[in-house]
Design an enzyme around this catalytic site. Structure first.
Site, PDB file in Angstrom:
ATOM      1  N   LYS A 126      17.179 -12.970  -4.173  1.00 29.19           N
ATOM      2  CA  LYS A 126      16.152 -12.102  -4.754  1.00 29.19           C
ATOM      3  C   LYS A 126      15.535 -11.255  -3.655  1.00 29.19           C
ATOM      4  CE  LYS A 126      11.971 -11.979  -7.479  1.00 29.19           C
ATOM      5  NZ  LYS A 126      11.202 -11.236  -6.462  1.00 29.19           N
ATOM      6  N   CYS A 129     -23.194 -12.754  -8.953  1.00 29.59           N
ATOM      7  CA  CYS A 129     -24.414 -12.027  -8.651  1.00 29.59           C
ATOM      8  C   CYS A 129     -24.952 -11.510  -9.972  1.00 29.59           C
ATOM      9  CB  CYS A 129     -24.097 -10.868  -7.712  1.00 29.59           C
ATOM     10  SG  CYS A 129     -25.338  -9.564  -7.760  1.00 29.59           S
ATOM     11  N   TYR A 135      34.479  10.692   9.831  1.00 28.68           N
ATOM     12  CA  TYR A 135      33.688  10.947   8.626  1.00 28.68           C
ATOM     13  C   TYR A 135      32.805  12.177   8.833  1.00 28.68           C
ATOM     14  CZ  TYR A 135      30.386  10.164   4.777  1.00 28.68           C
ATOM     15  OH  TYR A 135      29.608  10.313   3.657  1.00 28.68           O
ATOM     16  N   SER A 169      10.283  -8.086 -15.822  1.00 30.36           N
ATOM     17  CA  SER A 169      10.220  -8.772 -14.532  1.00 30.36           C
ATOM     18  C   SER A 169      10.778 -10.179 -14.730  1.00 30.36           C
ATOM     19  CB  SER A 169       8.794  -8.794 -14.004  1.00 30.36           C
ATOM     20  OG  SER A 169       7.908  -9.143 -15.028  1.00 30.36           O
ATOM     21  N   LEU A 170      10.591 -11.024 -13.768  1.00 27.85           N
ATOM     22  CA  LEU A 170      11.212 -12.346 -13.831  1.00 27.85           C
ATOM     23  C   LEU A 170      10.156 -13.432 -13.863  1.00 27.85           C
ATOM     24  CD1 LEU A 170      13.900 -11.757 -11.073  1.00 27.85           C
ATOM     25  CD2 LEU A 170      14.350 -11.961 -13.519  1.00 27.85           C
ATOM     26  N   ARG A 172      10.083   1.167 -11.746  1.00 23.54           N
ATOM     27  CA  ARG A 172       9.822   0.278 -12.864  1.00 23.54           C
ATOM     28  C   ARG A 172       8.474   0.601 -13.506  1.00 23.54           C
ATOM     29  NH1 ARG A 172       6.995  -4.294 -13.485  1.00 23.54           N
ATOM     30  NH2 ARG A 172       7.674  -5.617 -15.190  1.00 23.54           N
TER      31      ARG A 172
HETATM   32  O1  JCF Z   1      16.276  -8.813  -6.380  1.00 22.15           O
HETATM   33  C1  JCF Z   1      15.402  -8.687  -7.201  1.00 22.15           C
HETATM   34  N1  JCF Z   1      14.164  -8.503  -6.802  1.00 22.15           N
HETATM   35  C2  JCF Z   1      15.713  -8.752  -8.657  1.00 22.15           C
HETATM   36  C3  JCF Z   1      14.755  -8.404  -9.600  1.00 22.15           C
HETATM   37  C4  JCF Z   1      16.979  -9.143  -9.062  1.00 22.15           C
HETATM   38  C5  JCF Z   1      17.290  -9.209 -10.407  1.00 22.15           C
HETATM   39  O2  JCF Z   1      18.494  -9.584 -10.807  1.00 22.15           O
HETATM   40  C6  JCF Z   1      16.330  -8.882 -11.390  1.00 22.15           C
HETATM   41  C7  JCF Z   1      15.046  -8.476 -10.964  1.00 22.15           C
HETATM   42  C8  JCF Z   1      14.112  -8.153 -11.957  1.00 22.15           C
HETATM   43  C9  JCF Z   1      14.460  -8.244 -13.296  1.00 22.15           C
HETATM   44  N2  JCF Z   1      16.640  -8.949 -12.715  1.00 22.15           N
HETATM   45  C10 JCF Z   1      15.737  -8.641 -13.642  1.00 22.15           C
HETATM   46  C11 JCF Z   1      16.096  -8.756 -15.047  1.00 22.15           C
END
Ligand code: JCF
Length: 674
Positions: free
Chosen positions: A116, A427, A36, A82-83, A137
């Site tokens: 995740k 305070c 490579y 976010s989740l 993000r």
């Molecule tokens: O791996 C993650 N931190 C992760 C974040 C994976 C996902 O499928 C996500 C996310 C954040 C938002 N999906 C969304 C919609």
């Protein structure tokens, strides 16, 4: 001849890209690293001889030439959500219930499951197969342009494989630092006496936030792609898992652990399986993600403020360890809140040495019956400050000390107030209290607020301790010699700080409002306020009632806002900030935030004190529509002298009629409201 060379170059690039694809995506390399490298060197040499054939998507062109001055802002076409988090099996079951209920479905739902990652979400935009922009993000709506840094990650294709990709394609994924790379990076840093990163997430974040892409290029970053954002001109499959499969064919790396399962049982099995694998995975994860696999279902489920209703992050429990509380101190926050903080005998928790843990407030101390000298269980979850979970009561030593709320502020000695029914003690010193001043200035300078680069926490503390500043406005009066006179401050850094201060003067109303540190006014609320009012002045006279018309503003936040703007001290600081040149461009009010949004007016007859066009302009500026004819949908008809058929029609339909005088008064009242 040149044609021939350009051909050779292009075919070398293709071969290198194919090998990259085999290596990263298919995990099935066909040549050795040495082979490579030979191909790569060959391409480099040809490009050197024929620089006219160099293209930005060549695998040799991952590292840009010059460091940036700053990151540009990127507006996300589709917000990066976010989740929602789940910590228990019950949470997951409840999630699945909600999904089934909303879809009116009794059958098991198909879920796409993935580990995740603990990294940073990014967006990658491809136009006609070429990577044109990458962004963080950020707050979900606006991120930073980190294209040059993302280009250095070899797992990110600069040019897509195949031909079937949509002309506009935004792919989203998580950039992370593999465990091995993280350990190696810290080892190198230690030898060189450089900064050690606390964990792979911070290391990945720090690496992506480099203005010099050469530094990023030297960091072992990787990416897994997990979805798409904006797509134009192509049709994608109708299942999430099939989209991931097609992303792979275009050259994106997708986590190989991903699985499609049926129903909640499938999700929980996946969770357990990944939990077992976790220690052996080459990257850190903090849970798993479940996504409703059918895109039509996803669409029907929609989202709530920041998170989709069709996805869930099921977190692993935080790692817990035992240690001793050696003492307790009280910290004074930006709003004067006293937080008991336990000083611990240092212990390692998930790879980080912890020596402090928050006890939250005195109610929590009482509830958990925590004493000084106790053996306690502490935990650290993600970014969260370590906390004391519970006391190991059977190990309590014979002598322990009760934790007492001090009567006086440990910083300014003002009386500490504990409001009944409120867990929090405060305070009473307000901005007389240096601790509150410090926190207010730190917040003011922070990245998401005024973004004053180089003004870190330590420096703010020095400035206040040395009486160089007492409020945010004083920052802009600092002189070079004052700064350079501080300990550990070189003239060059002092100069840089002055420049950063100057730069920060140009801001946005939303950032400014957030920077003021009004209680409970976070970024989102600050943005809503800015959009609603468009300028600062109306906020000075806004009432608790009128503020509640803004989305997200309830009675408590509204009261905090009114209280803040009614304090002389705060008005004074704001005035000073504007006087030193802090400014922003007027925000265009979003139509829906305007008081007359959705209302339709019809003007008829001759108005005396203003022309019809003027009246129209005024109404439209308040969000109203002005129509030519009266219908049942008309909200008001404004009648001047000699009004004819339109007035008659309004009366027939029962539409409200405003005579000129009423109309003028109406405008006055409404303009105030807006
Ligand atoms: O791996 C993650 N931190 C992760 C974040 C994976 C996902 O499928 C996500 C996310 C954040 C938002 N999906 C969304 C919609």
């Amino acid at each position: 001849m040149t044609n021939n060379i350009s051909h050779t170059i292009e075919s070398l690039r293709q071969r290198i890209n194919d090998h990259n694809y085999r290596y990263y995506v298919l995990d099935d390399p066909r040549i050795s690293d040495a082979e490579y490298d030979t191909l790569f060197a060959e391409l480099q040499s040809l490009e050197k001889q024929h620089p006219e054939f160099i293209t930005t998507d060549s695998p040799t062109q991952r590292v840009g030439a010059v460091p940036l001055k700053e990151f540009a802002e990127v507006q996300h076409d589709i917000p990066m959500l976010s989740l929602e988090n789940a910590f228990t099996e019950e949470d997951v079951i409840a999630f699945n219930h909600r999904v089934q209920e909303r879809l009116d479905r009794v059958q098991d739902i198909e879920y796409n499951c993935e580990p995740k990652l603990d990294g940073l979400a990014v967006s990658l935009r491809y136009e006609h197969g070429l990577l044109v922009r990458a962004a963080t993000r950020g707050d979900g709506a606006t991120g930073e342009d980190i294209t040059e840094n993302i280009r250095t990650i070899k797992m990110v294709p600069l040019r897509l494989q195949g031909k079937e990709y949509p002309p506009i394609l935004e792919v989203r994924g998580e950039v992370y630092m593999p465990k091995a790379g993280f350990i190696a990076l810290n080892k190198k840093a230690e030898i060189k006496g450089e900064k050690i990163f606390a964990n792979p997430r911070n290391a990945a974040a720090g690496s992506l936030r480099q203005l010099n892409p050469r530094i990023t290029a030297a960091r072992p970053l990787a990416i897994f792609c997990y979805g798409v954002g904006k797509v134009e001109g192509g049709v994608l499959p109708s299942k999430h898992s099939d989209i991931l499969a097609v992303l792979k064919t275009w050259g994106f790396v997708v986590n190989p652990e991903i699985e499609v399962v049926t129903g909640i049982a499938g999700c929980l099995d996946f969770y357990k399986k990944i939990g077992k694998k976790r220690p052996n995975l080459p990257y850190e994860i903090d849970g798993v993600v479940y996504k409703v696999n059918n895109l039509q279902d996803q669409e029907r489920l929609g989202f709530v403020s920041r998170a989709p209703r069709w996805a869930l992050a099921h977190k692993f429990p935080a790692e817990q360890v035992q240690t001793v509380i050696e003492s307790v101190e009280f910290q004074v926050g930006r709003t004067g809140a006293l937080t008991p903080v336990a000083r611990l005998r240092p212990v390692a928790v998930s790879g980080v040495t912890v020596s402090n843990a928050t006890l939250h407030n005195m109610d929590e101390v009482k509830r958990k019956d925590i004493h000084i000298g106790d053996i306690v269980i502490i935990q650290r979850a993600g970014d969260v400050i370590p906390e004391v979970v519970s006391v190991v009561i059977e190990k309590r030593p014979a002598i322990t000390e009760k934790i007492k709320l001090p009567e006086h502020c440990p910083v300014c000695h003002s009386v500490v107030e504990q409001i009944e029914d409120e867990a929090i003690a405060r305070c009473s010193g307000g901005l007389f209290c240096p601790a509150q001043r410090k926190e207010a200035v730190k917040h003011f300078a922070s990245r998401r607020a005024m973004d004053i680069e180089g003004l870190g926490d330590k420096l703010v503390e020095q400035l206040i301790d040395n009486d160089l500043i007492s409020n945010p406005a004083d920052l802009y009066k600092l002189k070079l010699d004052e700064l350079a006179g501080l300990e550990r401050m070189a003239e060059k850094s002092a100069q840089n700080l002055l420049e950063a201060l100057e730069k920060s003067k140009k801001t946005t109303l939303a950032r400014f409002l957030y920077a003021l540190g009004i209680r409970e006014v976070g970024e989102a609320t600050a943005k809503n306020l800015a959009n609603f009012f468009g300028e600062l002045e109306p906020l000075f006279s806004a009432t608790v009632e009128s503020l509640q018309e803004i989305s997200d503003v309830g009675p408590i936040v509204a009261q905090h806002i009114v209280t803040f703007f009614s304090e002389d001290h705060n008005r004074d600081v704001i005035k000073k900030l504007l006087a030193v040149g802090v400014h922003w461009e007027t925000v265009k009010k979003s139509a829906s935030a305007l008081v007359l949004a959705g209302k339709t007016f019809v003007l008829t007859g001759t108005l005396v004190s203003l022309s019809r066009d003027e009246a129209k302009d005024k109404l439209e500026a308040l969000g109203a529509k002005v129509a030519g004819s009266v219908s049942a949908k008309t909200s008001y008809v404004v009648v001047g002298a000699d009004a004819g058929s339109k007035l008659k029609k309004a009366k027939e339909l029962g539409v409200a009629v405003l005579e000129e005088e009423d109309f003028l008064q109406f405008l006055q009242v409404i303009a105030k409201k807006n």
